[in-house]
Design a protein around this motif. Structure first.
Motif, short mmCIF file in Angstrom:
data_model
loop_
_atom_site.label_atom_id
_atom_site.label_comp_id
_atom_site.label_asym_id
_atom_site.label_seq_id
_atom_site.Cartn_x
_atom_site.Cartn_y
_atom_site.Cartn_z
N ILE A 141 -25.23 -69.38 42.32
CA ILE A 141 -26.48 -69.35 43.09
C ILE A 141 -27.01 -67.92 43.11
N ALA A 142 -28.32 -67.78 42.96
CA ALA A 142 -28.96 -66.46 43.02
C ALA A 142 -30.33 -66.60 43.69
N GLY A 143 -30.75 -65.54 44.35
CA GLY A 143 -32.13 -65.44 44.79
C GLY A 143 -32.96 -64.86 43.66
N TRP A 144 -34.25 -65.13 43.64
CA TRP A 144 -35.12 -64.56 42.62
C TRP A 144 -36.45 -64.18 43.25
N ALA A 145 -37.10 -63.21 42.66
CA ALA A 145 -38.39 -62.76 43.17
C ALA A 145 -39.13 -62.01 42.07
N ASP A 146 -40.44 -62.22 42.01
CA ASP A 146 -41.31 -61.40 41.16
C ASP A 146 -42.48 -60.93 42.01
N GLU A 147 -43.53 -60.46 41.40
CA GLU A 147 -44.65 -59.91 42.16
C GLU A 147 -45.40 -60.98 42.96
N ASP A 148 -45.26 -62.24 42.57
CA ASP A 148 -46.05 -63.30 43.19
C ASP A 148 -45.23 -64.28 44.02
N CYS A 149 -44.03 -64.61 43.58
CA CYS A 149 -43.26 -65.68 44.21
C CYS A 149 -41.81 -65.26 44.39
N SER A 150 -41.09 -66.09 45.12
CA SER A 150 -39.65 -65.88 45.30
C SER A 150 -39.01 -67.22 45.62
N GLY A 151 -37.69 -67.26 45.49
CA GLY A 151 -37.00 -68.51 45.78
C GLY A 151 -35.53 -68.45 45.44
N LEU A 152 -34.96 -69.60 45.09
CA LEU A 152 -33.54 -69.74 44.82
C LEU A 152 -33.31 -70.40 43.47
N LEU A 153 -32.18 -70.08 42.86
CA LEU A 153 -31.76 -70.70 41.61
C LEU A 153 -30.33 -71.23 41.77
N VAL A 154 -30.09 -72.42 41.27
CA VAL A 154 -28.75 -73.00 41.21
C VAL A 154 -28.47 -73.34 39.76
N TYR A 155 -27.31 -72.93 39.27
CA TYR A 155 -26.89 -73.26 37.92
C TYR A 155 -25.48 -73.82 37.99
N VAL A 156 -25.32 -75.06 37.55
CA VAL A 156 -24.00 -75.70 37.48
C VAL A 156 -23.67 -75.90 36.01
N TYR A 157 -22.52 -75.42 35.60
CA TYR A 157 -22.14 -75.47 34.18
C TYR A 157 -20.64 -75.71 34.08
N GLY A 158 -20.18 -76.01 32.88
CA GLY A 158 -18.75 -76.22 32.68
C GLY A 158 -18.45 -76.89 31.35
N GLY A 159 -17.24 -77.39 31.21
CA GLY A 159 -16.79 -78.06 30.00
C GLY A 159 -15.81 -79.15 30.35
N ALA A 160 -15.25 -79.78 29.31
CA ALA A 160 -14.34 -80.89 29.55
C ALA A 160 -13.34 -81.02 28.40
N LEU A 161 -12.24 -81.70 28.68
CA LEU A 161 -11.26 -82.05 27.65
C LEU A 161 -11.13 -83.57 27.62
N HIS A 162 -11.56 -84.15 26.49
CA HIS A 162 -11.49 -85.59 26.27
C HIS A 162 -10.27 -85.87 25.38
N ARG A 163 -9.43 -86.81 25.78
CA ARG A 163 -8.17 -87.00 25.07
C ARG A 163 -8.34 -87.51 23.63
N ARG A 164 -9.54 -87.91 23.27
CA ARG A 164 -9.77 -88.31 21.90
C ARG A 164 -10.75 -87.37 21.20
N GLU A 165 -11.80 -86.96 21.88
CA GLU A 165 -12.83 -86.12 21.28
C GLU A 165 -12.53 -84.63 21.41
N GLY A 166 -11.53 -84.28 22.20
CA GLY A 166 -11.15 -82.88 22.33
C GLY A 166 -11.98 -82.12 23.34
N LEU A 167 -12.13 -80.80 23.10
CA LEU A 167 -12.87 -79.93 24.01
C LEU A 167 -14.37 -80.13 23.85
#
Length: 606
Positions: A319-345
Motif C-alpha cells: 500500500i502507498a499514498g500518492w500525490a501529484d499537483e492536482d490529485c492524491s489518493g491511495l494505491l493497493v498492489y497485490v501480487y505473488g506466484g504459485a506452485l502447481h503440482r503439474r504445471e510447476g511454478l
C-alpha cells in the motif's frame, strides 16, 4: 457534532471546555516561550521527560528505586533492540544447516558466510551468555523483528498509553473493521477522520490486508482456504456447498483481498475496471507514489480450479499514498506466484487475484472519495473468479513500474534482526528517529514561498500540533493531529487574539499598548507586529477559511506517530499541502507586510 460545527465561533469558542482548553494551552505556551528553546527542543524534551516521569510514577519503593526506573525508561529508548532466540539444551545434536539457521539472526560479533559447526556451537554459547546477562529493560525482538514483551513491560507499559480501538465502516462491501490507534491519551483534543473519507479508507485497507499489525513483511501467515473457497459462485463451484466455511474480510486478509479485487462497488462507489481511464489513472498514481509498505506473506494451500490438482499460492499486499499537483489518493498492489503440482511454478498467485486498486480523493479540499479504479493483473478464471472472470489485461506498459515495487518487497521480506528494526523505524510504527520532520514544518515551508511568516508554534504532548502564520492583513491557524493524520486550516484571527492574553500575562501588553522594552528577546518581532496590527484593527478575517477545512495526509503509517519518516514522505506531504493551500487561496500573490519601524512608532516604545 460535525468538525466544522465543533470549531466554529458560535459552537466552540465560548464553551466551557474550549475556554479551559484555550487557557491551558496559553499557559503552556507562555511557560515554554524562551527564545533559546525552539519548537523541536520543546517536543523532544517533553517526550524524554514524559518517559522518565512515567517510570517514576509506575515504580514503588524509595528514591533510589524510582530514580533507577526513570533512568532505565530513558535508556530503553536509546538502546538498540537485540534479537533473542530460543536455544536448545543440546545444540551439538543439530545439523550444521539447522545450527546456522538458528544462530544467524542473533549472531554475536562476526560470523563467516560459511562457518563450520564448531564456530556455530561457539555462537550458541556466546548468544546464551549474552541473553542471560542482559537486563530486563533492554528492548528485545524475535528472529523476525517482532518485539518480545518482557516481564518488566508486559503489564504496565511505561513508554506509552495502551492502544485503543476504532471501528470503521468505510467499506460496507467488506464489513466493519477494527483498527488500532497509537495511543489513548486522556482528554486529548482530536481531529476525527471524516466518515467514509480517504483517511478511513487508508486505515481500513492497512488493517484488512495485514499491513498494519504485529506481523512483519518477513512473516508468513496461512490464509483461510475454506473462507476463500466460499467466495466462489455456487453455479461454478465444483464441490459440495456444505464443505465450505465462510470467513469475513476482517478475519482473513485473503478474503478481504478477493473482495477488493472483484466487488463492483467499493465504499458505495462503482469501481471503474480496466479500460483507458483506469489505465491512465493508475499509471499516473504509480509514477506519483510515495513510500510503499508491505504486509506479511500470505500462504494458501488449495487446489486449482477445474482439475483438482493441489496448488500452493503465495501473495503479498503493498500500500502507498500518492500525490501529484492536482490529485492524491491511495494505491493497493497485490501480487505473488504459485506452485502447481503439474504445471510447476507460476508467475501469478492463482487461485487468488493479482490487481492494482487506485483510490482518488476529491480535489476540492475534502477527504471525499472521488473515484475508484482497478486493473486485474491476473485472474484465476471463470471457474473460480468471484465475478465470473475479469477483463483481459492490456496494460503491459505498467510492468516496468511494478517491477521495482516487487523487488523492494523481496528486500522487505528479508528484514530480520537489526534490519527488521531499521525497516520498522522507516516504514512501520516504531518510535522513529530522534529528530523527525513533522507535517506543520513542511506546511510552513510551502507557505513561506508566498510570503506567509510563522508567528507561533505549539504542541500538546501526544496530541495536536499547532501553527500560527501571518501574511499582510490575514492570519492562518493550522492544526495537525498526528494520531489521526489530520490537518486542519482555519482563519487565525481568533488564535492571534488569544496570544494577547500571553502578552498581557508577561507584562508586554498594558492598557492596550505593547511595550517593546518589556518584551526583550522573549517574543518574536513578527508576533509583536501582528499583535499590534490586531490592536489597531489591521487584521481581517479570510472568508474562505471562516469555517475549518480538514483533510488527511495520506502516505503515513496509520499506527505510527504522524511524523515524516519514510524516504519519500516529505515530498508526498508537500504535494498534498501545496494542493490544499491552493484550494483555499493561500498561494495567491502576497501583500506587502508591515515594516518594523511602523511597529515601533505605533507602540510608542521607549
Amino acid at each position: 457534532m460535525p468538525v466544522g460545527d465543533a470549531f466554529s465561533d458560535s459552537n466552540y469558542q465560548n464553551t466551557p471546555s474550549a475556554t479551559h482548553y484555550r487557557r491551558s494551552r496559553v499557559r503552556r505556551l507562555h511557560a515554554q516561550r524562551p527564545a533559546d528553546l525552539d519548537a523541536n527542543d520543546r517536543r523532544r524534551g517533553g517526550r524524554r521527560t514524559g518517559r522518565c516521569r512515567e517510570g517514576v510514577r509506575n515504580t514503588e519503593g524509595d528514591f533510589r528505586a524510582k530514580f533507577t526506573a526513570a533512568v532505565e525508561a530513558r535508556m530503553a529508548k536509546l538502546a538498540s533492540p537485540e534479537a533473542f532466540i530460543e536455544l536448545p539444551d543440546d545444540p551439538d545434536q543439530l545439523r550444521k544447516a539447522d545450527l546456522e539457521r538458528l544462530v544467524r539472526p542473533a549472531a554475536h560479533g562476526f560470523l563467516r558466510s560459511n562457518p563450520n559447526k564448531d564456530e556455530l556451537l561457539d555462537q550458541v554459547a556466546r548468544i546464551r551468555r549474552r541473553q542471560d546477562r542482559r537486563p530486563a529493560w533492554i528492548p528485545r525482538i524475535d528472529r523476525d523483528g517482532n518485539p518480545i514483551p518482557t516481564e518488566q513491560n508486559s503489564h504496565d507499559d511505561i513508554e506509552s498509553e495502551p492502544d485503543r480501538q476504532l471501528v470503521i465502516a468505510a467499506l460496507p462491501e467488506l464489513g466493519e473493521v477494527t483498527v488500532q490507534l497509537p495511543k489513548s491519551w486522556d482528554d486529548r483534543p482530536e481531529l476525527p477522520m471524516a466518515p467514509g473519507g480517504i483517511g478511513e479508507w487508508e486505515s481500513a485497507l492497512f488493517a484488512l490486508l495485514g499491513v498494519a499489525g504485529e506481523d512483519s513483511p518477513a512473516s508468513t501467515i496461512a490464509i483461510n482456504a475454506k473462507g476463500n473457497e466460499s467466495l466462489v459462485p455456487n453455479e461454478v463451484r465444483g464441490w459440495p456447498t456444505e464443505s465450505t466455511q465462510s470467513a469475513s474480510a476482517a478475519e482473513d486478509p485473503g478474503v478481504a483481498s478477493e473482495l477488493l479485487a472483484t466487488s463492483p462497488v467499493l465504499g458505495g462507489l462503482p469501481v471503474v475496471d480496466d479500460g483507458p481511464e483506469a489505465r491512465d489513472v493508475i499509471a499516473d498514481a504509480l509514477m506519483s507514489a510515495g513510500d510503499w509498505r508491505y504486509g506479511p506473506r500470505w500462504l494458501l494451500e488449495t487446489w486449482a480450479a477445474g482439475d483438482d490438482i493441489a496448488t500452493m499460492s503465495v501473495a503479498r499486499a503493498a500500500i502507498a499514498g500518492w500525490a501529484d499537483e492536482d490529485c492524491s489518493g491511495l494505491l493497493v498492489y497485490v501480487y505473488g506466484g504459485a506452485l502447481h503440482r503439474r504445471e510447476g511454478l507460476l508467475g501469478t498467485p492463482v487461485p487468488l487475484h493479482s490487481y492494482l486498486l487506485a483510490v482518488t480523493r476529491s480535489p476540492e479540499g475534502t477527504d471525499t472519495i472521488d473515484a475508484v479504479h482497478r486493473i486485474a493483473w491476473s485472474c484465476p478464471g471463470e471457474l473460480w473468479c468471484h465475478r465470473g472472470g475479469c477483463p483481459e489485461v492490456d496494460f503491459f506498459e505498467a510492468a516496468a513500474l511494478l517491477a521495482p515495487i516487487v523487488a523492494a518487497g523481496h528486500a522487505a521480506a528479508a528484514t530480520e534482526g537489526d534490519w527488521a528494526e531499521s525497516h520498522r523505524l522507516l516504514y512501520g510504527d516504531g518510535d522513529g528517529p530522534d529528530y523527525p520532520d513533522n507535517v506543520l514544518e513542511h506546511l510552513a515551508i510551502v507557505l513561506s514561498a508566498v510570503g506567509w511568516v510563522e508567528l507561533m508554534e505549539s504542541a500538546w504532548e501526544g496530541g495536536i500540533e499547532e501553527l500560527l502564520l501571518r501574511r499582510g492583513e490575514h492570519c492562518l491557524a493550522a492544526s495537525h493531529d498526528p494520531v489521526m493524520r489530520q490537518i486542519m486550516l482555519i482563519d487565525g484571527k481568533n488564535e492571534l487574539e488569544w496570544s494577547l492574553e500571553m502578552l498581557a500575562d508577561d507584562g508586554v501588553l498594558t492598557d492596550g499598548k505593547l511595550d517593546i522594552d518589556a518584551a526583550g528577546e522573549r517574543w518574536d518581532t513578527e508576533l509583536l507586529a501582528a499583535a499590534d496590527d490586531l490592536l489597531h484593527g489591521r487584521i481581517t478575517k479570510m472568508p474562505r477559511l471562516a469555517s475549518p477545512v480538514q483533510v488527511t495526509v495520506v502516505g503515513l503509517h496509520p499506527h505510527a506517530d504522524g511524523t515524516l519518516r519514510g524516504p519519500f514522505s516529505a515530498d508526498l506531504a508537500q504535494l498534498q499541502l501545496r494542493s490544499l493551500a491552493a484550494t483555499v487561496d493561500l498561494l495567491t500573490s502576497p501583500e506587502q507586510p508591515a515594516h518594523e519601524d511602523e511597529l515601533n512608532d505605533d507602540c510608542g516604545a521607549s
